[in-house]
Write a protein that holds these residues in place. Structure first.
Motif, PDB file in Angstrom:
ATOM      1  N   UNK A 161      45.577  36.223  27.898  1.00 29.38           N
ATOM      2  CA  UNK A 161      44.712  35.967  29.136  1.00 29.38           C
ATOM      3  C   UNK A 161      44.579  34.492  29.450  1.00 29.38           C
ATOM      4  N   UNK A 162      44.631  34.149  30.540  1.00 34.58           N
ATOM      5  CA  UNK A 162      44.353  32.991  31.162  1.00 34.58           C
ATOM      6  C   UNK A 162      43.079  32.712  31.590  1.00 34.58           C
ATOM      7  N   UNK A 163      42.653  33.575  32.507  1.00 30.31           N
ATOM      8  CA  UNK A 163      41.223  33.427  33.452  1.00 30.31           C
ATOM      9  C   UNK A 163      40.664  34.671  33.560  1.00 30.31           C
ATOM     10  N   UNK A 164      39.399  34.780  33.180  1.00 28.97           N
ATOM     11  CA  UNK A 164      38.686  35.924  33.737  1.00 28.97           C
ATOM     12  C   UNK A 164      37.631  35.999  34.566  1.00 28.97           C
ATOM     13  N   UNK A 165      37.450  36.727  35.646  1.00 30.31           N
ATOM     14  CA  UNK A 165      36.600  36.834  36.707  1.00 30.31           C
ATOM     15  C   UNK A 165      35.694  37.964  36.463  1.00 30.31           C
ATOM     16  N   UNK A 166      34.238  37.869  36.927  1.00 35.53           N
ATOM     17  CA  UNK A 166      33.590  39.120  37.065  1.00 35.53           C
ATOM     18  C   UNK A 166      32.867  38.936  38.462  1.00 35.53           C
ATOM     19  N   UNK A 167      32.172  40.092  39.100  1.00 36.63           N
ATOM     20  CA  UNK A 167      31.635  39.995  40.300  1.00 36.63           C
ATOM     21  C   UNK A 167      30.155  39.563  39.912  1.00 36.63           C
ATOM     22  N   UNK A 168      29.520  39.437  40.781  1.00 34.30           N
ATOM     23  CA  UNK A 168      28.133  38.827  40.737  1.00 34.30           C
ATOM     24  C   UNK A 168      27.378  39.804  39.833  1.00 34.30           C
ATOM     25  N   UNK A 169      27.435  41.030  39.992  1.00 38.68           N
ATOM     26  CA  UNK A 169      26.520  41.843  38.951  1.00 38.68           C
ATOM     27  C   UNK A 169      27.012  42.042  37.746  1.00 38.68           C
ATOM     28  N   UNK A 170      28.148  41.421  37.489  1.00 39.40           N
ATOM     29  CA  UNK A 170      28.963  41.862  36.144  1.00 39.40           C
ATOM     30  C   UNK A 170      29.144  43.219  35.747  1.00 39.40           C
ATOM     31  N   UNK A 171      29.865  43.851  36.784  1.00 36.66           N
ATOM     32  CA  UNK A 171      30.114  45.206  36.480  1.00 36.66           C
ATOM     33  C   UNK A 171      31.542  45.358  36.230  1.00 36.66           C
ATOM     34  N   UNK A 172      32.507  44.247  36.591  1.00 33.95           N
ATOM     35  CA  UNK A 172      33.850  44.443  36.769  1.00 33.95           C
ATOM     36  C   UNK A 172      34.546  43.331  36.378  1.00 33.95           C
ATOM     37  N   UNK A 173      35.738  43.169  35.778  1.00 30.33           N
ATOM     38  CA  UNK A 173      36.511  41.854  35.626  1.00 30.33           C
ATOM     39  C   UNK A 173      37.783  42.238  36.043  1.00 30.33           C
ATOM     40  N   UNK A 174      38.294  41.062  36.616  1.00 26.50           N
ATOM     41  CA  UNK A 174      39.643  40.671  36.992  1.00 26.50           C
ATOM     42  C   UNK A 174      40.376  39.929  35.872  1.00 26.50           C
ATOM     43  N   UNK A 175      41.451  40.089  35.313  1.00 28.93           N
ATOM     44  CA  UNK A 175      41.866  39.053  34.262  1.00 28.93           C
ATOM     45  C   UNK A 175      43.314  38.675  34.547  1.00 28.93           C
ATOM     46  N   UNK A 176      43.677  37.289  34.568  1.00 30.40           N
ATOM     47  CA  UNK A 176      44.805  36.981  34.792  1.00 30.40           C
ATOM     48  C   UNK A 176      45.606  36.554  33.561  1.00 30.40           C
ATOM     49  N   UNK A 177      46.666  36.813  33.240  1.00 30.90           N
ATOM     50  CA  UNK A 177      47.433  36.827  31.855  1.00 30.90           C
ATOM     51  C   UNK A 177      48.631  36.386  32.081  1.00 30.90           C
ATOM     52  N   UNK A 178      49.149  35.705  31.082  1.00 34.26           N
ATOM     53  CA  UNK A 178      50.728  35.344  31.164  1.00 34.26           C
ATOM     54  C   UNK A 178      51.475  35.898  29.848  1.00 34.26           C
ATOM     55  N   UNK A 179      52.909  36.315  30.226  1.00 37.99           N
ATOM     56  CA  UNK A 179      53.488  36.944  29.169  1.00 37.99           C
ATOM     57  C   UNK A 179      53.519  35.783  28.042  1.00 37.99           C
ATOM     58  N   UNK A 180      53.146  36.607  27.040  1.00 34.95           N
ATOM     59  CA  UNK A 180      53.178  35.731  25.647  1.00 34.95           C
ATOM     60  C   UNK A 180      54.683  35.551  25.127  1.00 34.95           C
ATOM     61  N   UNK A 181      54.922  34.473  24.720  1.00 33.26           N
ATOM     62  CA  UNK A 181      56.421  33.842  24.416  1.00 33.26           C
ATOM     63  C   UNK A 181      56.761  34.665  23.147  1.00 33.26           C
ATOM     64  N   UNK A 182      57.621  35.470  23.144  1.00 34.03           N
ATOM     65  CA  UNK A 182      58.156  36.095  21.959  1.00 34.03           C
ATOM     66  C   UNK A 182      59.050  35.161  21.088  1.00 34.03           C
ATOM     67  N   UNK A 183      58.482  34.767  19.894  1.00 36.57           N
ATOM     68  CA  UNK A 183      59.158  34.138  19.196  1.00 36.57           C
ATOM     69  C   UNK A 183      59.628  34.856  17.921  1.00 36.57           C
ATOM     70  N   UNK A 184      60.862  34.482  17.298  1.00 35.97           N
ATOM     71  CA  UNK A 184      61.363  35.166  16.198  1.00 35.97           C
ATOM     72  C   UNK A 184      60.820  34.735  14.846  1.00 35.97           C
ATOM     73  N   UNK A 185      60.379  35.770  13.988  1.00 33.84           N
ATOM     74  CA  UNK A 185      59.795  35.244  12.957  1.00 33.84           C
ATOM     75  C   UNK A 185      60.785  34.315  11.974  1.00 33.84           C
ATOM     76  N   UNK A 186      60.095  33.168  11.160  1.00 27.43           N
ATOM     77  CA  UNK A 186      61.035  32.301  10.495  1.00 27.43           C
ATOM     78  C   UNK A 186      61.627  33.225   9.415  1.00 27.43           C
TER      79      UNK A 186
END
Length: 334
Positions: free
Chosen positions: A309-334
């Motif tokens: 998640x990058x940023x979250x917005x809600x409407x004025x009555x806090x009934x609903x949310x829109x969330x902007x997300x970025x694909x998580x970088x996939x790192x190989x396990x060490x």
């Protein structure tokens, strides 16, 4: 107009029926309790009825989400940037999608939907509103990875999944969908740091508000639910007596979701694709879940699906949310 005719990726049998539709319906009717995935609501009539649902007084999500899209366009533009291909999972709304396209100045628009006629109608309408924007409709089941048109291969992508459709899925399926969205948007093919997702998630709130939103006084949601029976009877040679089924919408507090059912008002016997089924009075076909989220549960779901998640917005009555997300970088396990 720069829309294409559209790419069809839905696999159909010799009768022209979507194979996955037949398989899901038969499998769902065989199990106890009976259940059919909500995605099969959306034939042409189902899509039309859902658009009507978004306008009824009790159904707040569309108004709340539209308020966010209207008020936060400048923030979207700053965080997302211009020149992306917007890939919408589900045919674009005549209200919500233009607000996003106007805000971020994309380089292309790719609507994905399983309902081909509704998809092409929606795509043509948006192409008329944005005559300089290339529109590439793709008829496909977006629950699986979708190959995008070659024209958008060089572009960074923004997935757009409004309306809290993610809430229709149990958590395991929702995580699988989020991962397939990563793959569709190219996040696993060297462009992970550029793939983004703007997703709608409805919020937990008063039970009465929630139940009214899914059982409106005008009966539009009930008609939408029962249209699934009409579709099954038409496309799968079904004999389900629609007059013996009633629409029910109830809040399941333990699982934080609204459940929609088609409940038998009497004992019934019927066939679908030549296979026999029976329901006792009071038995139901579970047709939809609509999970509601808190900030924490929404973030956990996104992270499990490979999105940060990058940023979250809600409407004025806090009934609903829109969330902007970025694909998580996939790192190989060490």
């Amino acid at each position: 107009m720069t829309t294409e005719k559209g790419i069809a990726l839905v696999e159909r049998d010799k009768d022209g029926v979507d194979k996955a539709f037949r398989q899901d319906v038969l499998a769902g009717l065989r199990q106890q309790p009976k259940a059919i995935p909500a995605r099969w609501f959306y034939d042409e009539e189902g899509s039309r009825l859902f658009e009507k649902i978004t306008q009824v007084e009790e159904y707040y999500p569309t108004r709340a989400e539209t308020e966010i899209l209207t008020a936060r366009g400048a923030e979207f533009a700053k965080l997302i940037g211009p020149g992306r291909a917007v890939v919408e999972f589900g045919s674009g709304s005549s209200v919500k999608t233009p607000l996003l396209l106007e805000a971020i100045a994309p380089a292309a628009y790719v609507p994905l939907d399983i309902s081909g006629d509704f998809l092409r109608e929606s795509a043509a309408g948006l192409a008329q509103k944005f005559p300089g924007l290339p529109v590439h409709p793709v008829e496909a089941d977006f629950m699986r990875r979708v190959t995008l048109p070659e024209a958008v291969e060089p572009l960074a992508r923004l997935g757009f999944f409004p309306g809290s459709t993610i809430g229709n899925m149990v958590p395991r399926t929702a995580v699988d969908l989020l991962r397939s969205m990563r793959a569709t948007l190219g996040a696993d093919e060297g462009v992970g740091d550029s793939a983004m997702l703007l997703i709608g998630m409805d919020l937990v709130k008063d039970r009465k508000v929630l139940e009214a939103a899914y059982d409106d006084a005008d009966g539009v949601t009930g008609a939408f639910n029962k249209n699934l029976v009409t579709r099954i009877n038409r496309e799968l040679d079904g004999t389900i007596p629609a007059d013996a089924l009633t629409h029910d919408a109830v809040w399941n507090d333990r699982l934080a979701r609204i459940e929609m059912h088609l409940t038998a008002t009497r004992d019934i016997d019927f066939t679908v694709s030549g296979e026999s089924f029976a329901m006792k009075q009071g038995d139901s076909i579970h047709t939809e879940n609509s999970h509601k989220f808190t900030r924490r549960s929404a973030n956990m779901l996104l992270l499990a699906g490979g999105w940060t998640p990058v940023k979250r917005w809600t409407d004025s009555a806090k009934r609903f949310s829109l969330i902007l997300a970025r694909a998580t970088e996939q790192r190989e396990a060490p």
